[in-house]
Write a protein that holds these residues in place. Structure first.
Motif, short mmCIF file in Angstrom:
data_model
loop_
_atom_site.label_atom_id
_atom_site.label_comp_id
_atom_site.label_asym_id
_atom_site.label_seq_id
_atom_site.Cartn_x
_atom_site.Cartn_y
_atom_site.Cartn_z
N PRO B 29 0.84 -1.20 0.00
CA PRO B 29 0.00 0.00 0.00
C PRO B 29 0.88 1.26 0.00
CG PRO B 29 -0.01 -1.02 2.18
CD PRO B 29 0.77 -1.93 1.29
N PRO B 30 0.39 2.34 -0.59
CA PRO B 30 1.15 3.60 -0.58
C PRO B 30 1.36 4.09 0.85
CG PRO B 30 -0.74 3.73 -2.08
CD PRO B 30 -0.90 2.48 -1.28
N PRO B 31 2.49 4.70 1.13
CA PRO B 31 2.78 5.12 2.51
C PRO B 31 1.99 6.37 2.90
CG PRO B 31 4.49 5.91 1.06
CD PRO B 31 3.56 5.08 0.21
N PRO B 32 1.72 6.57 4.20
CA PRO B 32 1.17 7.85 4.65
C PRO B 32 2.24 8.94 4.51
CG PRO B 32 1.55 6.39 6.53
CD PRO B 32 1.90 5.62 5.31
N LEU B 33 1.80 10.16 4.27
CA LEU B 33 2.72 11.28 4.08
C LEU B 33 2.60 12.29 5.22
CD1 LEU B 33 2.14 11.99 0.25
CD2 LEU B 33 3.79 10.41 1.34
N HIS B 34 3.71 12.92 5.53
CA HIS B 34 3.72 13.97 6.56
C HIS B 34 2.91 15.17 6.03
CE1 HIS B 34 5.17 17.12 9.24
NE2 HIS B 34 5.62 16.15 10.04
N PRO B 35 2.01 15.73 6.87
CA PRO B 35 1.15 16.82 6.37
C PRO B 35 1.96 18.07 5.99
CG PRO B 35 0.85 16.53 8.76
CD PRO B 35 1.71 15.40 8.28
N GLU B 44 9.14 8.19 14.19
CA GLU B 44 9.31 9.32 15.12
C GLU B 44 8.18 10.35 14.97
OE1 GLU B 44 11.16 10.28 11.26
OE2 GLU B 44 11.16 8.50 12.56
N ASP B 45 7.60 10.43 13.78
CA ASP B 45 6.50 11.38 13.58
C ASP B 45 5.26 10.98 14.39
OD1 ASP B 45 7.84 13.04 11.68
OD2 ASP B 45 7.52 11.46 10.17
N LEU B 46 5.12 9.66 14.59
CA LEU B 46 3.92 9.15 15.27
C LEU B 46 4.12 8.97 16.77
CD1 LEU B 46 2.99 6.46 12.58
CD2 LEU B 46 1.90 8.70 12.91
N LEU B 316 -5.18 17.74 10.71
CA LEU B 316 -4.00 17.60 11.57
C LEU B 316 -3.25 16.28 11.36
CD1 LEU B 316 -5.64 18.77 14.94
CD2 LEU B 316 -4.23 20.15 13.39
N THR B 317 -3.90 15.29 10.81
CA THR B 317 -3.30 13.95 10.72
C THR B 317 -2.39 13.84 9.50
OG1 THR B 317 -4.97 13.00 9.27
CG2 THR B 317 -5.45 12.99 11.65
N PRO B 318 -1.59 12.77 9.44
CA PRO B 318 -0.86 12.48 8.21
C PRO B 318 -1.83 12.33 7.03
CG PRO B 318 -0.01 11.13 10.00
CD PRO B 318 -1.26 11.82 10.52
N LEU B 319 -1.29 12.52 5.82
CA LEU B 319 -2.09 12.29 4.62
C LEU B 319 -2.07 10.80 4.30
CD1 LEU B 319 -0.74 15.28 2.53
CD2 LEU B 319 -3.06 15.02 3.45
N MET B 320 -3.25 10.24 4.06
CA MET B 320 -3.34 8.82 3.76
C MET B 320 -4.01 8.65 2.41
SD MET B 320 -4.49 7.42 7.52
CE MET B 320 -5.91 8.51 7.64
N LYS B 321 -3.48 7.72 1.60
CA LYS B 321 -4.12 7.46 0.31
C LYS B 321 -5.29 6.50 0.55
CE LYS B 321 -3.45 7.03 -4.57
NZ LYS B 321 -2.52 6.91 -5.70
N MET B 322 -6.46 7.01 0.26
CA MET B 322 -7.65 6.21 0.59
C MET B 322 -8.84 6.67 -0.24
SD MET B 322 -8.57 7.89 4.32
CE MET B 322 -8.87 9.65 4.51
#
Lengths: 454, 454
Positions: B29-35, B44-46, B316-322
C-alpha cells in the motif's frame, strides 16, 4: 498456564428435561385456594387464563418433565448459557474463594425470562391460542414474551407500569422490535385502567394494576390467554434448566459449591439456579448453603409473614400461601424493579419454611457498588436485580478472605444492565438513596390479609 | 435431527496470533505522508501519539504477530466469539442459502471494538503511559477503550460528539461504569473546542472536532497518548482474530464460504472478518466473493475518489491514500453513526483498487427492515451498522432463492443494538428517511483535497 474464564457446554449437552422439586420435598406445599370459596383451586378454575399443559405442570407430581423439541430448538439460540469463573473479581477482592457465575444475559431479552416465555408461548400455540396478554414492570418479562410470541406467530399485548414505560423508552422499542404491542398502564383500554384513571389521571401505575388490565382482556376472549413471568410452579420449573446446566458445568471442572446465592423478587431466577442443587443436597450428594438475597426495601422472606394472600393488588388471583408484605403494600421505588413484589413464590416460601434455604436483605447502594466492581473486573454490567446476588457474593468472598477458606461460591447473573443504565447514572451522580424496610406500611398492609379459616 | 445454531470454540482453540495481510498482497500500500513535508512519515513522527509497539505493528512486514498472553487472557472473557448458523432467518426467507454470522456483540462493549482497545491499552501500559484520550461518535469505541483502561489501570478521557452525547445517555453511563471520564465535544477544555464554541456556542460537534480535542490533550503531556478505533493498519490487524476464529468454526462444520459480507465505516470490522479469508483466497484454497457494504449516505468506496487526504476534518493527521468523500464532508445524520466517516481505511482502499474485494451501498430503511427481520427470527437486535451487512445478506439470500443456489454466506454481526433502540423507535414510527448520496456536497469537499505532487 492460561486461566479458563468460561465453562461451556455444546448444544448436544443441553439438558432435555426440567426438574420438578415438589415430589422430592419432605412435605408438599399448601395448595392455592379459590378467592371466593376458599377451597383448593382445580384445573378448571385456571383454564380461562392458562393452557391445560401449563396447568398440569403446575400440579405435576412427576420429578422430570420433557422439554418439547420445538422449545429445545429455540433454547439453543442462546443455550446452554456460559458458566464463568470470576478470576478477575476474585483477584480484585483478594479472596481465596473461587467464584462462579451462571450468565443468563446472553438470551434475546437479556435475562433468564425467555426460559419460561418460550415454553409458555409454545403450549399456548399448541392449544390454538391467538394472542397472549401480560404485564411488565422493568420490562424484562414483556421483552421475553414478545420475543417468544414472534417465533410462534402469536400476537402479544403488554401493559407496562407507566412509571417504567416513561423512564425506559428503550424497553418499549425492544418490545416493538419483537413485534408486540405495549401500552402504558393504567390505560383507557380496560375497565380496570379507566377506573384508576378516573380517580387519578396522572397515576404512575403499579404491577397490580397492570396485571388487572392484562387479565381482564384475556378473560373476555377464549382465543386470548394470559402469561405470568414468575411466582407460579410451572415458571420455576422452566427455569431449572439454569441449575441443571450449572451442575454439568461445575462437574466439568471438578467443583462442588459451598454456597449458592441468587436474587429473589418473585423467585424464578433463584429457584432455577438452586432447585437442582437442592435435589443434590437433599440426596446427600453435596451440602451447599443456599441463600436468597432480597432488597432491603422489599424483604418478603426476611420480614414478611407466611400466610395466604393474593398475588395481585386488586385481589383477583387465587390465594397463595407465601411470604408476603401484604398484597397492597407498595415498595419504595428502588431501581431493581424486578424485585419489587410484595410476595415470594409459594414454592420458595414453603422450602424456606422447611429450613432448606437461607435469606438475607441488602440495601441498593451496596448492590450497585458490587455491580460496578463486577463490571470493571469481569466486563459485564449487571442488571440492578442481580447486583443483589453479587453484593452477597462479595460479602461471602470477603468473609472467606478473613478466614482463609477456599470456598466455592456459585451465583446467577440473571441479566445484563444495558437497558438499565439510568440507574447506574443515578448511582454515579450520588443521588441514589437506600430505602429501609417500612415497618409501619407493611404492618398496615398485613392488617388487610384475607381471612382463610372460619 | 436437532439443528445446531452455534458453532463454538473452546478457549484453548482461540487463535494466538493476529494476521498481517500486507506481506501477502501483490503490491504494497502507498505510505502515509507527513502533512507538512509531504514525505512518507517515519516512526518518530507518530511517537508523540502512539506507543512504539503499535507504531511497529503499523509498518510491520511480518505475516503474523503474537498476541501477548495478558491480552489473550482478557480476550477470553468473551472470546472465542460464537459463529451462528441462521437457520431461522433462512427459513423466514425461504432461501436455499446457508447463512452464517459471526457475533461480536458478546464483548463487554457490545461490539468488536474491544478486540483492538485491549491490546492498544496493554501496549500503552507497557510503555508507562498514564492516560489515554480518544474521541467517540456513536459510543462503541469509547466504551471499549474505557473497559480496557479499567483492566490495565489507565485513566481514560473521552470526547463524545455532542449530538450523540445528548441523544445516547446510556452510552455515557456505560462509559462511566467502566471508570472513564466523558465530555461532550466541543468542550471548553481544549483550545480546539473553545474555538468552535466561540464561533457557535450550540455546535452539535463532529468526529473531526472530537479528534482534535483528544489529540490536543495527548500531545501536551508525555504521559498521555491517543488511541484510534479504526482506519489504521494496527487496528485492522487486531481485528483479524474475528476471521481467524470464523475460519476454524466453518471448518468444524465442513463449510467454505461463497460470499462474505461486512459493513464498512472506517473498515476495521470488515477487515477483521475478511482478511484471513482473503489470505485463503489469494493462496487458492477457497474462492469467496468478498463484499464491503456501506451506507448510501456515505459511500466512500463506491462513490469516493482514491486520493491522498486527511483523516480528520481539521487536517491535523498524516495524509493517507484512501477512498474519500473529502475530509470536510459532513455525512447526513443516518442512525449508523459508526459508518459516518468520510474516508475508508487505506489498506482496504488499496485492496479494493487491487480488485480483490467488491463494494455496494444500501439505504438505511432497507437495512432496518433486514435488522427487524433478523431480530424476529434469530432473537438478536443488531446495531444500526451491521444491519447494512444483514441487508446485503438478505439480498444475496433472495437471489439464491431465485437461482436455487445452495450458496454459503458468511457475515459479521459486529454488535448488538441494545443501546441504539431510539433508532428502531424511529423506524417503527415511520419517521426514518433515506439519504441519497449528496453529489454536490461531495464534489465541493473533494475540491479541497490536499495537493501532494509538485
Amino acid at each position: 498456564m492460561a486461566l479458563q474464564h468460561k465453562i461451556l457446554l455444546d448444544e448436544s449437552e443441553m439438558p432435555t428435561r426440567w426438574y420438578n422439586i415438589i415430589p422430592d420435598l419432605p412435605a408438599p406445599p399448601p395448595p392455592p385456594l379459590h378467592p371466593g370459596t376458599r377451597e383448593p383451586v382445580g384445573p378448571e378454575d385456571l383454564a380461562p387464563l392458562f393452557p391445560m399443559a401449563l396447568i398440569l405442570q403446575e400440579v405435576s407430581s412427576d420429578s422430570y418433565i420433557d422439554i418439547p423439541d420445538e422449545v429445545q430448538d429455540v433454547y439453543r439460540l442462546w443455550r446452554p448459557s456460559p458458566l464463568f469463573r470470576a478470576h478477575r473479581l476474585e483477584k480484585a477482592l483478594g479472596t481465596p474463594a473461587r467464584i462462579y457465575y451462571k450468565y443468563e444475559g446472553v438470551s434475546p431479552a437479556g435475562s433468564h425470562k425467555p426460559n419460561t416465555a418460550v415454553p409458555q408461548v409454545y403450549y399456548n400455540a399448541q392449544e390454538g391460542v391467538r394472542k397472549l396478554t401480560t404485564e411488565t414492570g422493568a420490562g424484562q418479562w414483556g421483552t421475553a414474551l414478545a420475543f417468544a410470541c414472534s417465533l410462534f406467530g402469536l400476537e402479544c399485548e403488554i401493559w407496562q407500569v407507566r412509571a417504567s414505560y416513561d423512564q425506559k423508552p428503550y424497553r418499549k422499542a425492544l418490545i416493538e422490535t419483537f413485534g408486540a404491542t405495549v401500552h402504558p398502564s393504567p390505560s383507557v383500554l380496560t375497565e380496570s385502567g379507566r377506573k384508576v384513571l378516573a380517580a387519578d389521571s396522572q397515576s404512575p401505575g403499579s404491577l397490580g394494576i397492570a396485571i388487572s388490565e392484562a387479565v381482564e382482556v384475556a378473560a373476555q376472549d377464549p382465543e386470548i390467554r394470559y402469561a405470568l413471568g414468575s411466582v407460579l410452579n410451572h415458571v420455576l420449573l422452566h427455569q431449572t434448566i439454569i441449575g441443571e446446566e450449572a451442575l454439568l458445568q461445575l462437574a466439568k471442572v471438578g467443583e462442588t459449591p459451598d454456597l449458592i446465592v441468587g436474587c429473589t423478587g418473585g423467585g424464578s431466577n433463584f429457584a432455577g439456579l438452586s432447585f437442582p442443587f437442592l435435589r443434590e443436597k437433599m440426596a446427600g450428594r453435596m451440602n451447599p448453603i443456599i441463600r436468597a438475597v432480597e432488597p432491603a426495601a422489599c424483604p418478603s422472606l426476611t420480614k414478611g409473614v407466611y400466610a395466604y394472600d393474593f398475588g395481585d393488588t386488586a385481589g383477583l388471583t387465587p390465594l397463595m400461601k407465601m411470604h408476603t408484605l401484604g398484597h397492597d403494600f407498595i415498595p419504595d421505588p428502588i431501581h431493581a424493579g424486578g424485585l419489587r413484589y410484595h410476595g415470594m413464590a409459594p414454592l420458595i416460601s414453603h422450602i424456606y419454611e422447611l429450613g432448606l434455604i437461607e435469606a438475607e436483605a441488602i440495601h441498593q447502594t451496596e448492590c450497585f457498588t458490587a455491580g460496578v466492581q463486577f463490571a470493571r473486573s469481569e466486563g459485564i454490567v449487571p442488571a440492578p436485580e442481580p447486583t443483589h446476588a453479587l453484593a452477597a457474593t462479595v460479602r461471602a468472598a470477603l468473609e472467606a478472605k478473613e478466614t482463609g477458606e477456599e470456598k466455592v461460591i456459585l451465583t446467577a447473573l440473571c441479566g445484563h444492565g444495558l437497558l438499565d443504565m439510568a440507574a447506574y447514572d443515578r448511582y454515579f451522580s450520588g443521588d441514589m438513596v437506600d430505602h429501609d424496610y417500612p415497618r409501619d406500611r407493611v404492618q398496615d398492609a398485613l392488617s388487610r390479609l384475607p381471612s382463610v379459616d372460619g
